[in-house]
Design a protein around this motif. Sequence first.
Motif, PDB file in Angstrom:
ATOM      1  N   LEU A   1       0.500   8.335   6.480  1.00 41.93           N
ATOM      2  CA  LEU A   1       2.208   8.229   6.683  1.00 41.93           C
ATOM      3  C   LEU A   1       2.277   6.721   7.136  1.00 41.93           C
ATOM      4  CD1 LEU A   1       4.593   8.873   8.825  1.00 41.93           C
ATOM      5  CD2 LEU A   1       2.755   8.550  11.010  1.00 41.93           C
ATOM      6  N   ILE A   2       1.647   5.632   6.897  1.00 46.37           N
ATOM      7  CA  ILE A   2       1.125   4.710   7.675  1.00 46.37           C
ATOM      8  C   ILE A   2       1.653   3.702   5.859  1.00 46.37           C
ATOM      9  CG2 ILE A   2       0.414   2.211   8.691  1.00 46.37           C
ATOM     10  CD1 ILE A   2      -1.276   3.619  10.401  1.00 46.37           C
ATOM     11  N   TRP A   3       0.770   4.350   5.145  1.00 49.05           N
ATOM     12  CA  TRP A   3       1.234   3.659   3.748  1.00 49.05           C
ATOM     13  C   TRP A   3       2.245   4.154   3.560  1.00 49.05           C
ATOM     14  CZ3 TRP A   3      -4.614   3.441   2.151  1.00 49.05           C
ATOM     15  CH2 TRP A   3      -5.546   1.881   2.908  1.00 49.05           C
ATOM     16  N   GLY A   4       2.826   4.849   3.288  1.00 49.70           N
ATOM     17  CA  GLY A   4       3.717   5.959   3.145  1.00 49.70           C
ATOM     18  C   GLY A   4       4.874   4.531   3.345  1.00 49.70           C
ATOM     19  N   LEU A   5       5.126   4.648   4.939  1.00 51.74           N
ATOM     20  CA  LEU A   5       5.946   3.113   5.290  1.00 51.74           C
ATOM     21  C   LEU A   5       5.789   1.617   4.709  1.00 51.74           C
ATOM     22  CD1 LEU A   5       6.160   4.906   8.882  1.00 51.74           C
ATOM     23  CD2 LEU A   5       7.928   5.071   7.185  1.00 51.74           C
ATOM     24  N   THR A   6       5.088   1.523   3.858  1.00 49.97           N
ATOM     25  CA  THR A   6       4.684   0.370   4.469  1.00 49.97           C
ATOM     26  C   THR A   6       5.336  -0.818   3.006  1.00 49.97           C
ATOM     27  OG1 THR A   6       2.527   0.874   2.761  1.00 49.97           O
ATOM     28  CG2 THR A   6       2.024  -0.147   4.733  1.00 49.97           C
ATOM     29  N   TRP A   7       5.793   1.156   1.753  1.00 53.12           N
ATOM     30  CA  TRP A   7       6.658   0.348   0.994  1.00 53.12           C
ATOM     31  C   TRP A   7       7.999  -0.718   1.042  1.00 53.12           C
ATOM     32  CZ3 TRP A   7       5.398   2.470  -4.584  1.00 53.12           C
ATOM     33  CH2 TRP A   7       4.347   2.758  -4.499  1.00 53.12           C
ATOM     34  N   THR A   8       8.370   0.152   2.056  1.00 58.42           N
ATOM     35  CA  THR A   8       9.542  -0.149   2.446  1.00 58.42           C
ATOM     36  C   THR A   8       9.626  -1.928   3.264  1.00 58.42           C
ATOM     37  OG1 THR A   8      10.829   1.872   3.298  1.00 58.42           O
ATOM     38  CG2 THR A   8      12.142   0.027   3.685  1.00 58.42           C
ATOM     39  N   ALA A   9       8.793  -1.692   3.897  1.00 58.13           N
ATOM     40  CA  ALA A   9       8.334  -2.646   4.993  1.00 58.13           C
ATOM     41  C   ALA A   9       7.665  -3.890   2.947  1.00 58.13           C
ATOM     42  CB  ALA A   9       7.212  -2.931   6.001  1.00 58.13           C
TER      43      ALA A   9
END
Length: 290
Positions: free
Chosen positions: A12-20
């Motif tokens: 979940l977290i690493w999936g969100l890091t792409w946008t960040a």
Amino acid sequence: MPVSAHYALTVLIWGLTWTAIRLQVESAPVDISVFYRFLMASVVTLAVLALLRRLQKLSLKQHSWLVLQGLTMYSVNFLLIYRAAESMTSGLLAVVFSLVALFNAVNGWLWLRLKPAARLYPAVALGISGVALLFWHDLQLGNATGASILFAAAGTFWFSMGNLVSIKVRLAEIPLLVANAWGMVYGALILGVWCLIQGVEWVVPTTATFWGATVFLAVPGSIIAFYSYITVIQILGADKAGYATVLFPIVALSVSTWLEGFEWTITAVAGAMLAILGNYVLFRRPGQKT
């Protein structure tokens, strides 16, 4: 917390890091952006451990393993992957990075004589095929140079070596949070020296977007996600933990659907289903019917 929760949290977290990451590098050079990320992560982790009085004295040999962990997991791998991203599509980069599970299995056998699970190879084949279908339109563009592909492969391989180093760190009897803190310290130092050698402009962005993205990448994206990911490595092995890199593009595209209007084509849906099926094949219990 059960290992399945650590695994899900990593995805979940690493999936969100792409946008960040995209938001971060829009305001500062890539190398400086990665440096700020791990400088913040290391400072926060050391401060929390100091307040909780959980910092402990380590031997020179233990520190040597942590320097190696900083080199492989918290610095060079990111520089290589970010370099690749500058001249190749995100889809192709996701496909290359999903090879971590395979690299982990091969490197684990070569260096530590760890025999991978028999189900790993069909699971990885399903997963990589799924990621390729997810980014099928992206791959058809063919936007990649030979150098960018080499950077992506090298960064993925280097990250895989870091996975094995984390196993050696555990054998050196270093508590996980302490190991991560010092590993990130050494990673930030390596990144800082690199920026000095390269003569990178030391900009200090002033936008809330940059620092918001950096805080997310430093705390959830580095401190929490790496803690969970290494926990999975230590319990299930590097080969199974590496499959998380196959699943987090699904999270990334789900976020893109909401923020950027990504359209789920038939091939993208099929790709997501294949990636999830590969996860099932890898983790199903012995004797469980498929």
